[in-house]
Design an enzyme around this catalytic site. Structure first.
Site, mmCIF file in Angstrom:
data_model
loop_
_atom_site.group_PDB
_atom_site.id
_atom_site.type_symbol
_atom_site.label_atom_id
_atom_site.label_comp_id
_atom_site.label_asym_id
_atom_site.label_seq_id
_atom_site.Cartn_x
_atom_site.Cartn_y
_atom_site.Cartn_z
ATOM 1 N N ALA A 97 36.127 -47.693 2.576
ATOM 2 C CA ALA A 97 36.391 -48.695 3.626
ATOM 3 C C ALA A 97 36.655 -48.018 4.966
ATOM 4 O O ALA A 97 36.086 -48.407 5.994
ATOM 5 C CB ALA A 97 37.572 -49.569 3.223
ATOM 6 N N SER A 144 45.540 -39.713 4.346
ATOM 7 C CA SER A 144 46.490 -38.888 3.596
ATOM 8 C C SER A 144 45.752 -37.753 2.881
ATOM 9 O O SER A 144 44.728 -37.994 2.251
ATOM 10 C CB SER A 144 47.216 -39.763 2.566
ATOM 11 N N VAL A 150 34.629 -44.481 -8.913
ATOM 12 C CA VAL A 150 34.440 -44.522 -10.369
ATOM 13 C C VAL A 150 32.961 -44.572 -10.736
ATOM 14 O O VAL A 150 32.620 -44.656 -11.905
ATOM 15 C CB VAL A 150 35.167 -45.750 -10.980
ATOM 16 N N LYS A 183 19.236 -49.410 -7.713
ATOM 17 C CA LYS A 183 19.703 -50.550 -8.518
ATOM 18 C C LYS A 183 18.853 -51.769 -8.150
ATOM 19 O O LYS A 183 18.786 -52.141 -6.976
ATOM 20 C CB LYS A 183 21.187 -50.830 -8.230
ATOM 21 N N PRO A 199 18.511 -60.031 -11.604
ATOM 22 C CA PRO A 199 17.789 -59.114 -10.714
ATOM 23 C C PRO A 199 17.921 -59.546 -9.254
ATOM 24 O O PRO A 199 18.205 -60.705 -8.972
ATOM 25 C CB PRO A 199 16.333 -59.253 -11.183
ATOM 26 N N GLY A 213 32.825 -55.160 -4.106
ATOM 27 C CA GLY A 213 33.808 -54.347 -3.373
ATOM 28 C C GLY A 213 33.271 -53.782 -2.069
ATOM 29 O O GLY A 213 33.790 -54.081 -0.979
ATOM 30 N N ILE A 214 32.237 -52.953 -2.154
ATOM 31 C CA ILE A 214 31.698 -52.316 -0.949
ATOM 32 C C ILE A 214 31.028 -53.366 -0.068
ATOM 33 O O ILE A 214 31.077 -53.299 1.156
ATOM 34 C CB ILE A 214 30.746 -51.163 -1.350
HETATM 35 C C1 LIG Z 1 37.675 -50.166 -11.594
HETATM 36 C C2 LIG Z 1 36.980 -50.372 -10.285
HETATM 37 C C3 LIG Z 1 35.594 -50.448 -10.263
HETATM 38 C C4 LIG Z 1 34.930 -50.674 -9.056
HETATM 39 N N1 LIG Z 1 33.578 -50.795 -9.059
HETATM 40 C C5 LIG Z 1 32.941 -51.141 -7.920
HETATM 41 C C6 LIG Z 1 31.541 -51.350 -7.887
HETATM 42 O O1 LIG Z 1 30.844 -51.200 -8.885
HETATM 43 N N2 LIG Z 1 30.977 -51.712 -6.714
HETATM 44 C C7 LIG Z 1 31.698 -51.872 -5.555
HETATM 45 O O2 LIG Z 1 31.118 -52.227 -4.526
HETATM 46 N N3 LIG Z 1 33.025 -51.658 -5.556
HETATM 47 C C8 LIG Z 1 33.658 -51.303 -6.690
HETATM 48 N N4 LIG Z 1 34.994 -51.087 -6.681
HETATM 49 C C9 LIG Z 1 35.716 -51.170 -5.404
HETATM 50 C C10 LIG Z 1 35.439 -49.942 -4.549
HETATM 51 O O3 LIG Z 1 35.701 -48.772 -5.257
HETATM 52 C C11 LIG Z 1 36.289 -50.017 -3.310
HETATM 53 O O4 LIG Z 1 36.106 -51.266 -2.710
HETATM 54 C C12 LIG Z 1 35.883 -48.983 -2.310
HETATM 55 O O5 LIG Z 1 35.841 -47.696 -2.864
HETATM 56 C C13 LIG Z 1 36.810 -49.004 -1.118
HETATM 57 O O6 LIG Z 1 38.041 -48.512 -1.430
HETATM 58 P P1 LIG Z 1 39.077 -48.374 -0.223
HETATM 59 O O7 LIG Z 1 38.527 -47.446 0.786
HETATM 60 O O8 LIG Z 1 39.492 -49.719 0.221
HETATM 61 O O9 LIG Z 1 40.371 -47.737 -0.913
HETATM 62 P P2 LIG Z 1 40.628 -46.283 -1.516
HETATM 63 O O10 LIG Z 1 39.428 -45.624 -2.038
HETATM 64 O O11 LIG Z 1 41.782 -46.456 -2.458
HETATM 65 O O12 LIG Z 1 41.103 -45.416 -0.259
HETATM 66 C C14 LIG Z 1 42.388 -45.562 0.281
HETATM 67 C C15 LIG Z 1 42.593 -44.497 1.357
HETATM 68 O O13 LIG Z 1 43.826 -44.742 2.015
HETATM 69 C C16 LIG Z 1 44.525 -43.520 2.144
HETATM 70 N N5 LIG Z 1 45.952 -43.811 2.240
HETATM 71 C C17 LIG Z 1 46.711 -44.545 1.387
HETATM 72 N N6 LIG Z 1 47.992 -44.556 1.830
HETATM 73 C C18 LIG Z 1 48.010 -43.833 2.973
HETATM 74 C C19 LIG Z 1 49.031 -43.462 3.888
HETATM 75 N N7 LIG Z 1 50.315 -43.828 3.709
HETATM 76 N N8 LIG Z 1 48.700 -42.698 4.950
HETATM 77 C C20 LIG Z 1 47.427 -42.299 5.164
HETATM 78 N N9 LIG Z 1 46.414 -42.619 4.323
HETATM 79 C C21 LIG Z 1 46.720 -43.369 3.249
HETATM 80 C C22 LIG Z 1 44.143 -42.727 0.913
HETATM 81 O O14 LIG Z 1 44.372 -41.342 1.085
HETATM 82 C C23 LIG Z 1 42.658 -43.070 0.844
HETATM 83 O O15 LIG Z 1 41.950 -42.221 1.719
HETATM 84 C C24 LIG Z 1 35.676 -50.812 -7.861
HETATM 85 C C25 LIG Z 1 37.058 -50.690 -7.881
HETATM 86 C C26 LIG Z 1 37.720 -50.476 -9.070
HETATM 87 C C27 LIG Z 1 39.211 -50.383 -9.062
#
Ligand SMILES: Cc1cc2nc3c(=O)[nH]c(=O)nc-3n(C[C@H](O)[C@H](O)[C@H](O)COP(=O)(O)OP(=O)(O)OC[C@H]3O[C@@H](n4cnc5c(N)ncnc54)[C@H](O)[C@@H]3O)c2cc1C
Length: 505
Positions: free
Chosen positions: A18, A42, A50, A81, A99, A348-349
Site C-alpha cells: 500500500a 519501520s 504470502v 492469472k 475467468p 486486497g491490492i
Molecule cells: C492471508 C492473506 C492473504 C492475502 N492474499 C491476497 C491476495 O491474494 N491478493 C491481494 O490482492 N491481497 C491479498 N492480501 C492482502 C495484501 O497482502 C495486502 O493488501 C497488501 O500486501 C497491502 O498490505 P499493506 O501495505 O496495507 O500492509 P503491510 O504489508 O502489513 O505493511 C505495513 C507497513 O507498515 C509499516 N509500519 C507498521 N507500523 C509502523 C510504524 N509504527 N512506523 C512505521 N512503519 C510502520 C510496516 O513496517 C510495513 O512496512 C492478503 C492478506 C492476507 C492477510
C-alpha cells in the site's frame, strides 16, 4: 484555487504494498505540482507477503506507471492469472470457473449469459465453457504469445500472481528514483489537534515530521487512522466466518496453470498461487471451527503430494470489515489499514489501487473540503460492501453439508443489498445497482451459474434477437477460442524463458 492552498507535503507511513503503491502513484500524478512526498517505514515491522493474486486493474496500474511489464514480472516473481478455479465448493469433486474478460461475446448489447439461459444450455455445459481465459488456463498456456500480441494482452483482461513483498521492493526502487524521500524509522507518537487532524508524526529516533496530508499504510494496526484518530471499525464477522489464515510455500508444480486455485476444505478454503519460484499456498479458516494446529495438519495433508519449501507456517489473524471513515481530516487510510476482505477474490491490492484512483478524483487542497471527504468515503464504502456481497455468494451457494463450518456458512445474516441483488437475478438474470464495478456482471454470472443458481426465466429482451444468428454465434465462439488458444506457448516455459532473461527486450 490559488497555488498557496495546494497540498505540498505528503507523508506516507508504512512501506508495504500500500505504502509504495501510493508513493509511486502520487509522485507520478503530482509531479507537475512540485509536491514533496516522504515515506516513513519501520525497519523491524514486517510487511505482508504470502503470494498474492490480483485483478485485471493492476495491468492498467503497471501501464499507467510506465513500468515495463516483463521487468515487473521478473522482479516480483510474477506469473499470469486468467481467473480462479474453485474446487469442491458446491460439492466435493465439482469445479467451477471465474475467468476474467468478456465470456464469449456480447449479442445485441446483451451478455451471452442471457442467451445461454434461454437456450437451456446449462443442462449440458457451463457458461465458462465459452470463456477464452478459462480455455487457455485449463490448457496451461500463457496469454502472451511469442510475438508479444494476443487478444488477451491487447484487451488487458488478465492479471498477475505476485510476491507482495517483492512488489513493494520493486515499487520502492521506482518511487525513490522518482524523488520520493525514504525514512527508515518507527513512528511512535501521532499527536492530534482538537479538530481531529494530525499535527505531526514522531519517530523513535526523536524526529518530528509535518505534512499537509498523512497516508496511513501501516497495515492491520492502522497506526494513524485507528490508534491516533480512533476511527471505529465496521466488523463483518456476522457475514463472513473466516478470520484466520496460515501461509506456506511449496515447490512449483510441473504444470503451471495461469490461474489461482481456491479449494474448499473443512473449515474454509486453501489458495494455491503459482509464483515463478514457488507455489504460494495457504488456508483461510474460521478459528471457531478449526484451531491452528488442526488447520496446518489439514493443509499439509491436502498438499501431501508437494514438497514444502519453508516448513515454518506463517499465521495471520484477519479483521474482516473496514474503517467507518477511510479518509478523515488530513489522514487517508489505504491497504490493510483501511479494511480487509478475505482474499478469495483478490480484492486486497485492488482496493489500494481503487482507493488511490478514487482519491485522485477528489484530490483536495489544504482546505480539506468536507464534501470531497464524504464523497470519497461513500464510494469506498460501496466498493467494500459490493465486494463483501460478492464474496458471500461463494459461500451461500455451497451445497456442502459435511462439516459444521459449511452448514454455518449458509445460516449467516444476508445483507439487504445482497437480498435485493439476488431477487432481481433470480427472476430474469437482471443485475442492477452495482455502482462500484469492482466485479463486472460477467463475474456474477460465472459465480451464480457455477453455483447452480439460475434465473427463473431469461431476460425478456433476448426473445427479440434473431435465434438462428444466436445459434451460429454460440458455435463460432468455441471455434474462435480454440483458434486463439492454439498458437499460445506453454505457461511454465514462458515464465522460465522470461526469468532466464532470454525473453527480455
Ligand atoms: C492471508 C492473506 C492473504 C492475502 N492474499 C491476497 C491476495 O491474494 N491478493 C491481494 O490482492 N491481497 C491479498 N492480501 C492482502 C495484501 O497482502 C495486502 O493488501 C497488501 O500486501 C497491502 O498490505 P499493506 O501495505 O496495507 O500492509 P503491510 O504489508 O502489513 O505493511 C505495513 C507497513 O507498515 C509499516 N509500519 C507498521 N507500523 C509502523 C510504524 N509504527 N512506523 C512505521 N512503519 C510502520 C510496516 O513496517 C510495513 O512496512 C492478503 C492478506 C492476507 C492477510
Amino acid at each position: 484555487m490559488t497555488a498557496s492552498t495546494d497540498i505540498r507535503r505528503i507523508i506516507i507511513v508504512g512501506g508495504g504494498t500500500a505504502g509504495w503503491m501510493a508513493a509511486c502513484y502520487l509522485s507520478r500524478f503530482l509531479k507537475r505540482t512540485d509536491s514533496d512526498i516522504t515515506l516513513v517505514e519501520s525497519p523491524s515491522i514486517k510487511t505482508i507477503g504470502v503470494g498474492e493474486a490480483t485483478l485485471p486493474g493492476l495491468v492498467r496500474f503497471i501501464r499507467n506507471m510506465g513500468f515495463d511489464e516483463r521487468e515487473f514480472m521478473r522482479d516480483c516473481k510474477a506469473t499470469y492469472k486468467l481467473g480462479i478455479k474453485f474446487k469442491d465448493w458446491i460439492r466435493k469433486e465439482q469445479d467451477y470457473w471465474h475467468p476474467f474478460g468478456v465470456c464469449g461475446g456480447i449479442i445485441d448489447g446483451m451478455d451471452l449469459f442471457h442467451f445461454w439461459i434461454k437456450a437451456n444450455r446449462q443442462h449440458d455445459e457451463s457458461y465458462s465453457d465459452y470463456s477464452l481465459q478459462a480455455l487457455i488456463a485449463e490448457n496451461a498456456r500463457s496469454p502472451c504469445s511469442t510475438e508479444d500480441v494476443s487478444h488477451i494482452m491487447e484487451t488487458g483482461a488478465y492479471a498477475f500472481h505476485l510476491d507482495a513483498a517483492a512488489f513493494a521492493n520493486y515499487l520502492k526502487g521506482k518511487a525513490v528514483s522518482a524523488g520520493v524521500k525514504h525514512i527508515l524509522a518507527e513512528v511512535e507518537h501521532v499527536p492530534v489537534n482538537e479538530k481531529g487532524e494530525i499535527i505531526q508524526i514522531e519517530t523513535d529516533s526523536g524526529q518530528k515530521h509535518t505534512a499537509d496530508l498523512y497516508i496511513d499504510c501501516t497495515g492491520f494496526r492502522g497506526l494513524l487512522i485507528s490508534r491516533a484518530l480512533a476511527i471505529p471499525f465496521t466488523e463483518w464477522s456476522d457475514y463472513l466466518l473466516c478470520n484466520r489464515a496460515v501461509a506456506l510455500s511449496f515447490e512449483t508444480d510441473k504444470v503451471m496453470h495461469p490461474n489461482t486455485c481456491a479449494t474448499a476444505l473443512d473449515a474454509g478454503w486453501s489458495w494455491q498461487i503459482p509464483l515463478s519460484d514457488r507455489l504460494g499456498c495457504g488456508y483461510v479458516y474460521s478459528n471457531a471451527h478449526k484451531d491452528d494446529a488442526a488447520a496446518v495438519a489439514e493443509l499439509m495433508e491436502f498438499m501431501s503430494d508437494h514438497h514444502a519449501v519453508n516448513q515454518e507456517p506463517q499465521f495471520l489473524s484477519m479483521a474482516v470489515g473496514h474503517r467507518q471513515q477511510f479518509w478523515t481530516g488530513n489522514c487517508l487510510a489505504l491497504g490493510l489499514a483501511a479494511g480487509f476482505l478475505e482474499p478469495l477474490e483478490s480484492t486486497g491490492i485492488h482496493f489500494i489501487q481503487y482507493g488511490l484512483e478514487t482519491f485522485m478524483d477528489y484530490f483536495p487542497d489544504r482546505k480539506l473540503e468536507r464534501s470531497l471527504i464524504d464523497a470519497y468515503n461513500d464510494r469506498m464504502k460501496i466498493a467494500y460492501e459490493e465486494s463483501r456481497d460478492f464474496i458471500m455468494l461463494h459461500y451461500l451457494l455451497s451445497q456442502r453439508e459435511d462439516t459444521l463450518f459449511w452448514q454455518n456458512c449458509r445460516s449467516v445474516k444476508i445483507p439487504p443489498s445482497l437480498q435485493k441483488l439476488l431477487s432481481l437475478y433470480d427472476e430474469a438474470g437482471i443485475l442492477e445497482g452495482l455502482k462500484a464495478g469492482v466485479f463486472p456482471d460477467t463475474s456474477y454470472f460465472h459465480i451464480l451459474s457455477g453455483g447452480e443458481r439460475f434465473p427463473r426465466r431469461p431476460l425478456p429482451m433476448v426473445n427479440v434477437s434473431d435465434q438462428d444468428k444466436v445459434t451460429q454465434v454460440f458455435e463460432n465462439i468455441k471455434i474462435a477460442n480454440i483458434a486463439m488458444m492454439k498458437p499460445l506457448p506453454n505457461h511454465k516455459k514462458w515464465i522460465e524463458l522470461l526469468n532466464n532473461k532470454q525473453g527480455s527486450r
